[in-house]
Design a protein around this motif. Structure first.
Motif, PDB file in Angstrom:
ATOM      1  N   ALA A 413      10.522  -0.352 -39.222  1.00  0.00           N
ATOM      2  CA  ALA A 413      10.762  -1.758 -39.550  1.00  0.00           C
ATOM      3  C   ALA A 413      11.056  -1.929 -41.029  1.00  0.00           C
ATOM      4  N   LYS A 414      10.312  -1.213 -41.858  1.00  0.00           N
ATOM      5  CA  LYS A 414      10.493  -1.330 -43.308  1.00  0.00           C
ATOM      6  C   LYS A 414      11.885  -0.877 -43.728  1.00  0.00           C
ATOM      7  N   GLN A 415      12.311   0.284 -43.230  1.00  0.00           N
ATOM      8  CA  GLN A 415      13.617   0.809 -43.606  1.00  0.00           C
ATOM      9  C   GLN A 415      14.749  -0.019 -42.985  1.00  0.00           C
ATOM     10  N   ALA A 416      14.569  -0.497 -41.762  1.00  0.00           N
ATOM     11  CA  ALA A 416      15.592  -1.327 -41.137  1.00  0.00           C
ATOM     12  C   ALA A 416      15.770  -2.634 -41.897  1.00  0.00           C
ATOM     13  N   LYS A 417      14.670  -3.204 -42.385  1.00  0.00           N
ATOM     14  CA  LYS A 417      14.754  -4.444 -43.172  1.00  0.00           C
ATOM     15  C   LYS A 417      15.523  -4.213 -44.466  1.00  0.00           C
TER      16      LYS A 417
END
Length: 476
Positions: A413-417
């Motif tokens: 989620a962090k990298q996709a954001k």
């Protein structure tokens, strides 16, 4: 062998096959482009006869000396290295693949397939082998294994009924006949295993446990098989060659070097012996001797992609990174549709962190991921390549793919954001990043709810990580 990439399973995998804690740490999925290709070549006529799309069936190699194979999660066939090593006729391997294909087309275990379709290979292996442990008489340990598998635990996951086994037998015979092949190998394989039925449960081979065999069943199967017009048809020379190379490669990589040289002594100058010895020498850090054996093979077959691949691996793992690149390039030219070879080339190109080689690495990794989208290592290498080009948006997207495959939702989620924020809006990559973010975010929120906690509004504040946090740079 690029790369016998070993994904060691968690410590819970105790008594998976033989109720032996000492073996739990050895269970792993291994990858090898040549062996996977050869198994698919064995199975493709069967899959086509069964009405299956060969591109939709996945083959997984399990590093274990047990004589075993099973199907799970729809169209995935797990083949144990032990089965390949004991086979003395390719018709035995082909026969087993035909029987397992019968389980696929028969819809056996269908109640569990939908739930497993999104699971990782390791998760599937954990679930199925955990259930096998329970079926084998180790319910407590099996339950512990299955406990890590969430909602799909079941005590009967791998315990086929005799009706299902008979149906798979008949389907396998039908597929073998339709593809113009003999079922004699399947019969001889079952007869080999049938002898173990007299053994105590804890000593039986897992294939016997999960696929109950009786002499009556084998006799009936033989009677039906002998009616085929292809009963006396031997394996093709090409299939015999493939099995010899498979066995040499597996023995070279997996057996103790002393045993390798016993099986393939120096006076054996066959291709298979030199292949196995090249690997064994490499494992002993005897690079010169290893390359001498391999170069003799390349002198005879200069464009063999798997000999070239192995030469690249030997050089790379011996610290000769620059020298490894050209054999890998030649292997890619000879086998452009082998994703693992492309990943190996990219890894060698990126080893010196030279930004000038990033584009070539990216081209190979993108091609590899298009052919095989669930290779987390390939996505990790792609993130590193984009970092070298200072393309943080694409690096974050590649890292999000990697963490998604690994089941690490907070990091995904962090990298996709990050990718969503940096990529061009409405681009295909931006939409992909959005999809990854939503899937990962939902997984994070589900984890919080199961813990009775309120989900955070920002994934940077969550505490659901397993403690293995990414570095500041994507793909770290």
């Amino acid at each position: 062998m690029r790369h016998f990439l070993q994904s060691t399973l968690c410590a819970l995998l105790i008594v998976i096959i033989a109720a032996s804690p000492a073996r739990a740490q050895q269970i792993s999925i291994i990858r090898d482009s040549e062996i996977e290709r050869d198994i698919k070549l064995y199975a493709t006529p069967i899959w086509r006869a069964a009405g299956l799309d060969p591109e939709a069936v996945r083959v997984h190699l399990v590093n274990d000396d047990s004589v075993n194979a099973f199907v799970a999660a729809g169209q995935r066939i797990f083949v144990f290295t032990g089965m390949l090593k004991v086979a003395d006729d390719p018709l035995q391997v082909i026969g087993v693949l035909a029987h397992e294909t019968g389980h696929i087309t028969g819809g056996h275990l269908a109640r569990f397939q939908d739930g497993l379709k999104g699971a990782s290979t390791i998760s599937i292996l954990s679930l199925v082998l955990g259930a096998a442990a329970m079926a084998a008489g180790a319910p407590a340990a099996g339950a512990a294994i299955l406990g890590s598998g969430g909602d799909f635990a079941t005590r009967s996951f791998l315990t086929y009924s005799r009706t299902q086994e008979s149906a798979a037998d008949q389907a396998g015979l039908q597929f073998l006949t339709a593809s113009g092949q003999s079922a004699s190998g399947l019969i001889s394989f079952f007869e080999y295993l049938g002898d173990q039925e007299a053994l105590m449960t804890n000593n039986k081979d897992p294939y016997v446990r999960s696929h109950p065999l009786t002499q009556d069943r084998i006799s009936r199967l033989r009677q039906d098989a002998e009616k085929s017009p292809y009963w006396d048809k031997p394996a093709s020379p090409e299939d015999v060659e493939r099995l010899k190379r498979i066995k040499a490669k597996l023995i070279g990589f997996l057996d103790h070097p002393t045993r390798v040289f016993q099986i393939y002594p120096m006076d054996d100058t066959s291709r298979y012996a030199r292949y196995a010895r090249a690997v064994a020498y490499h494992r002993q850090a005897l690079t010169q001797q290893s390359l001498a054996e391999l170069d003799s093979l390349l002198a005879e077959s200069p464009h063999d992609p798997y000999f070239l691949e192995l030469k690249g691996q030997i050089l790379f793992e011996s610290g000769k990174t620059e020298e490894a690149i050209e054999p890998y390039r030649e292997a890619v030219k000879a086998a452009p549709y082998e994703p693992l070879i492309r990943v190996a080339l990219a890894q060698a190109l990126l080893a010196k962190e030279d930004a000038g080689r990033a584009d070539e690495a990216i081209a190979n990794l993108v091609a590899a991921n298009n052919m095989e989208e669930d290779n987390g290592f390939a996505w990790h290498q792609l993130a590193l390549a984009y970092n070298l080009k200072d393309d943080q948006a694409m690096a974050a997207l590649a890292a999000a793919e990697r963490f998604t495959i690994a089941g690490r939702a907070p990091e995904a989620a962090k990298q996709a954001k990050i990718a969503v924020d940096k990529l061009k809006a409405q681009s295909p990559e931006w939409f992909r990043a959005q999809d990854l973010y939503m899937v990962a975010r939902n997984a994070v929120e589900d984890t919080y709810r199961r813990r009775g906690k309120e989900p955070p509004t920002d994934t940077d504040d969550d505490d659901t990580s397993d403690g293995d946090s990414p570095s500041d740079k994507a793909g770290g």
